[in-house]
Design a protein around this motif. Structure first.
Motif, short mmCIF file in Angstrom:
data_model
loop_
_atom_site.label_atom_id
_atom_site.label_comp_id
_atom_site.label_asym_id
_atom_site.label_seq_id
_atom_site.Cartn_x
_atom_site.Cartn_y
_atom_site.Cartn_z
N ALA A 69 -4.49 60.73 -10.53
CA ALA A 69 -5.21 60.59 -9.24
C ALA A 69 -4.47 60.14 -8.00
CB ALA A 69 -6.05 59.27 -9.54
N PRO A 70 -5.01 60.21 -6.91
CA PRO A 70 -4.39 60.09 -5.62
C PRO A 70 -3.89 58.86 -5.86
CG PRO A 70 -6.56 61.35 -5.14
CD PRO A 70 -6.62 60.87 -6.70
N GLY A 71 -2.44 58.77 -5.23
CA GLY A 71 -2.09 57.36 -5.28
C GLY A 71 -0.98 57.33 -6.51
N ASP A 72 -1.09 57.93 -7.59
CA ASP A 72 -0.43 57.95 -8.88
C ASP A 72 0.89 58.22 -8.46
OD1 ASP A 72 -2.64 57.11 -10.09
OD2 ASP A 72 -2.60 58.51 -11.41
N THR A 73 2.02 57.99 -9.21
CA THR A 73 3.34 58.69 -9.11
C THR A 73 3.65 59.42 -10.40
OG1 THR A 73 4.37 56.48 -9.94
CG2 THR A 73 4.20 57.04 -7.55
N VAL A 74 4.49 60.42 -10.18
CA VAL A 74 4.73 61.43 -11.37
C VAL A 74 6.51 61.59 -11.23
CG1 VAL A 74 4.72 63.48 -12.65
CG2 VAL A 74 2.75 62.78 -11.34
N THR A 75 7.11 61.01 -12.46
CA THR A 75 8.28 61.03 -12.16
C THR A 75 8.92 62.30 -13.11
OG1 THR A 75 8.71 58.54 -12.04
CG2 THR A 75 10.78 60.01 -12.71
N PHE A 76 9.43 63.06 -12.73
CA PHE A 76 10.14 64.39 -13.22
C PHE A 76 11.50 64.23 -13.53
CE2 PHE A 76 6.41 66.03 -10.84
CZ PHE A 76 5.85 66.95 -11.68
N THR A 77 11.64 64.18 -14.96
CA THR A 77 13.13 63.90 -15.31
C THR A 77 14.06 64.93 -15.98
OG1 THR A 77 12.57 61.51 -15.51
CG2 THR A 77 14.69 62.56 -16.73
N ASN A 78 14.98 65.60 -15.64
CA ASN A 78 15.67 66.84 -16.29
C ASN A 78 16.30 66.51 -17.45
OD1 ASN A 78 16.81 69.15 -16.90
ND2 ASN A 78 17.89 69.56 -14.96
N ARG A 79 15.94 66.76 -18.67
CA ARG A 79 16.84 66.52 -19.75
C ARG A 79 17.31 67.63 -20.43
NH1 ARG A 79 17.56 61.39 -19.34
NH2 ARG A 79 15.79 60.02 -19.38
N ASP A 80 17.52 68.70 -19.40
CA ASP A 80 18.47 69.99 -20.02
C ASP A 80 19.71 70.05 -19.14
OD1 ASP A 80 16.81 71.46 -21.83
OD2 ASP A 80 15.55 72.47 -20.29
N GLY A 81 20.66 70.93 -19.56
CA GLY A 81 21.92 71.12 -18.81
C GLY A 81 21.59 71.94 -17.46
N ALA A 82 20.79 72.63 -17.60
CA ALA A 82 20.49 73.81 -16.58
C ALA A 82 19.76 72.82 -15.54
CB ALA A 82 19.63 74.90 -17.00
N LEU A 83 19.98 73.50 -14.12
CA LEU A 83 19.23 72.86 -12.91
C LEU A 83 17.63 73.41 -13.22
CD1 LEU A 83 21.10 73.99 -9.80
CD2 LEU A 83 20.73 71.68 -10.58
N HIS A 84 16.77 72.36 -12.74
CA HIS A 84 15.67 72.90 -12.87
C HIS A 84 14.67 72.07 -11.52
CE1 HIS A 84 15.49 74.38 -16.79
NE2 HIS A 84 15.84 73.26 -17.46
N SER A 85 13.64 72.53 -11.39
CA SER A 85 12.79 71.76 -10.14
C SER A 85 11.30 71.82 -10.78
CB SER A 85 12.73 72.62 -8.80
OG SER A 85 11.94 73.69 -8.80
N ALA A 86 10.40 71.21 -10.09
CA ALA A 86 8.92 71.01 -10.25
C ALA A 86 8.68 71.31 -8.76
CB ALA A 86 8.53 69.64 -10.62
N THR A 87 8.14 72.60 -8.38
CA THR A 87 7.92 73.04 -7.26
C THR A 87 6.24 73.44 -7.29
OG1 THR A 87 9.98 73.72 -6.73
CG2 THR A 87 8.29 74.60 -5.31
#
Ligand SMILES: [Cu+2]
Length: 110
Positions: A47-65
């Motif tokens: 919902a608007p105002g919520d936060t989402v934490t994206f955590t990279n548990r791989d060795g490779a580079l990632h993004s959430a775009t």
């Protein structure tokens, strides 16, 4: 979270919220883990105002775009790194990893 039918959006594009638009009194915190070249959970109701934490548990580079330009972008996350996204839109926001574009997920904001 309570979802009502009239709040369900059918539009494909997410709608950015104006800064003055009211959000819920209590924002929720969500977690998305990136592991084995997958976002988990791949779909998430927010919902608007919520936060989402994206955590990279791989060795490779990632993004959430976000596929919709400018909606959100964690930038490059190295192994073990996290980024916090604040939900400031309504609707379905698809996202992908810009380093591995077949990695996809979505945030559904209502
Ligand atoms: Cu990736």
């Amino acid at each position: 979270m309570t979802l009502t039918r009239r709040n369900v959006l059918t539009a494909a594009a997410a709608l950015p919220l104006a800064a003055t638009m009211a959000t819920r009194a209590r924002a929720a915190s969500h977690e998305v883990t990136i592991r084995n070249f997958r976002f988990t959970p791949a779909t998430l109701a927010v919902a608007p105002g919520d936060t989402v934490t994206f955590t990279n548990r791989d060795g490779a580079l990632h993004s959430a775009t976000s596929t919709q330009a400018g909606l959100f972008d964690t930038g490059a996350l190295q192994a073990g790194q996290s980024a916090l996204v604040t939900v400031d839109f309504r609707g379905d926001a698809a996202y992908f990893c810009k380093f591995h574009p077949r990695m996809t997920g979505s945030l559904s904001s209502s």
